[in-house]
Design an enzyme around this catalytic site. Sequence first.
Site, PDB file in Angstrom:
ATOM      1  N   LYS A  83       0.811  -1.226   0.000  1.00  0.00           N
ATOM      2  CA  LYS A  83       0.000   0.000   0.000  1.00  0.00           C
ATOM      3  C   LYS A  83       0.842   1.273   0.000  1.00  0.00           C
ATOM      4  CE  LYS A  83      -1.062   1.354   4.823  1.00  0.00           C
ATOM      5  NZ  LYS A  83      -0.305   0.438   5.710  1.00  0.00           N
ATOM      6  N   HIS A 212       1.736  -3.325  14.719  1.00  0.00           N
ATOM      7  CA  HIS A 212       2.337  -2.218  13.966  1.00  0.00           C
ATOM      8  C   HIS A 212       2.468  -1.054  14.931  1.00  0.00           C
ATOM      9  CE1 HIS A 212       3.246   0.778  11.023  1.00  0.00           C
ATOM     10  NE2 HIS A 212       3.089  -0.040  10.004  1.00  0.00           N
ATOM     11  N   GLU A 286       7.149  -5.821   8.068  1.00  0.00           N
ATOM     12  CA  GLU A 286       6.349  -5.322   6.953  1.00  0.00           C
ATOM     13  C   GLU A 286       6.750  -3.892   6.594  1.00  0.00           C
ATOM     14  OE1 GLU A 286       2.298  -7.861   8.068  1.00  0.00           O
ATOM     15  OE2 GLU A 286       2.497  -5.797   8.746  1.00  0.00           O
TER      16      GLU A 286
HETATM   17  C1  LIG Z   1       0.789   0.327   6.309  1.00  0.00           C
HETATM   18  C2  LIG Z   1       1.229  -0.927   6.908  1.00  0.00           C
HETATM   19  C3  LIG Z   1       2.577  -1.262   6.922  1.00  0.00           C
HETATM   20  C4  LIG Z   1       3.680  -0.350   6.412  1.00  0.00           C
HETATM   21  O1  LIG Z   1       3.951   0.651   7.340  1.00  0.00           O
HETATM   22  P1  LIG Z   1       5.232   1.619   7.189  1.00  0.00           P
HETATM   23  O2  LIG Z   1       5.214   2.387   8.452  1.00  0.00           O
HETATM   24  O3  LIG Z   1       5.025   2.438   5.962  1.00  0.00           O
HETATM   25  O4  LIG Z   1       6.421   0.764   7.079  1.00  0.00           O
HETATM   26  C5  LIG Z   1       2.935  -2.496   7.435  1.00  0.00           C
HETATM   27  N1  LIG Z   1       1.999  -3.349   7.925  1.00  0.00           N
HETATM   28  C6  LIG Z   1       0.683  -3.060   7.926  1.00  0.00           C
HETATM   29  C7  LIG Z   1      -0.278  -4.061   8.449  1.00  0.00           C
HETATM   30  C8  LIG Z   1       0.252  -1.840   7.427  1.00  0.00           C
HETATM   31  O5  LIG Z   1      -1.051  -1.549   7.450  1.00  0.00           O
END
Ligand SMILES: *Cc1c(COP(=O)(O)O)cnc(C)c1O
Length: 427
Positions: A83, A212, A286
Amino acid sequence: MPTLVAEESQITNIFSASGFKGKKLVTTLSSEATISDIIQSIIKTKPSEIDSPFSVLDLRVVIDLMNKWTMNLPTVKPFYAVKCNPNISLLGALASLGANFDCASPVEIESVLSLGVSPDRIIYANPCKSESHIKYAASVGVNVTTFDSVGEVEKIKMWHPNCELVLRIKPEEDSGARFSLGLKFGALRNEVPELLKAADDAGLKVTGVSFHIGSAGASTQAYRGAILLAKTVFETASNLGMPKMKILNIGGGFTPGSKFDEASLNINEAIKSYFENEEDLVVIGEPGTYFAETAFTLATKVIGKRVRDELREYWIDDGIYGTLSTVVYDYFIVTCSTLRFGSKPDEVTYKDTKTYPSTVFGPTCDSTDTVLKEYSLPELEMNDWLVFSNMGAYTSSLGTNFNGFSSSAKNVYIACSSLSYGAENKS
Ligand SMILES: *Cc1c(COP(=O)(O)O)cnc(C)c1O
């Protein structure tokens, strides 16, 4: 600078990844080109064919970031969060560098599969999916997903009973991130036993835990607390007599630069302290921003100008409804430079040292569409260019078609600059 033989074959491989079909690398490796040189050469070679705005994806940056990731977090497998920037060439580059993928929708899954990436390199990391999307995941063999509610367990039991589940938990400390995801996602500590039991009763396998800490500006200390909390979920599952968990998913929140070193240190130490005795542990991350942010540079053209006393006002052809939505947040440090092409082919100048307080507007008929305010710029003229660095994270992916203006997303050149910390290490 030495010739980078190993790098050369690596880049050729990346380049032949299917995401690059029909595309051309705009620079050669022998050049000592910086990204600014590359942008100038794109504009100079075929000025009449250059649609503005455009972006340049620098493969060098992606390669260096992957090397850095492997060096700092050797035990953590990266699953790039699509995304953040779904550009197919970026996905292709990451796939050929060995990355896996975090997808949140069928469209994202399709993009990744179209590169020939096997579905077991994808985690469907959206804790709330529609039934038709769960069916789609089942049909293409994406067999790991996250959840944080009993409702999700019921849907998955119905449509994809062989799917492995990863419980998304909400970190308890406020990481200070600009984009906290905890308001929407993540089970609370006291909800964990009920969710694990619901999954177990439904005959589904819960194989791990994810979280996250939040994007942009999160304190890297937050990884520690979240990893400890994840450990308690492993213990709860084991106390409930459920099969042993194996996946620890530490999510995103990484930024390139020195903060990544600090994050890596916290993560490695926390895994060592809290998961020391977990023999078959698989740790995944991620990263979105980490890989995308610095890999893209945006070039926009000046399409209008107004002078009001000292104040200079300009219009450019991309704005906050296109690629530039992040510049309105105060955390985003705008790095912007100016380019002027003279009448002679080689003339690229900005000799003027005098600067003016300037406002830069985007192209739409909304006054909110203002990219820069009270920004110091030299006197610009029509058809000069404004070039913005670090324009890869949550930029084109958030672009709209408002007012019929499109962003740079459809117009991406692929380059490989010569700047490389990897090269320095080798020489
Ligand atoms: C958006 C998102 C990420 C990426 O986050 P960053 O801070 O841009 O690295 C990773 N995991 C999940 C589940 C997300 O929704």
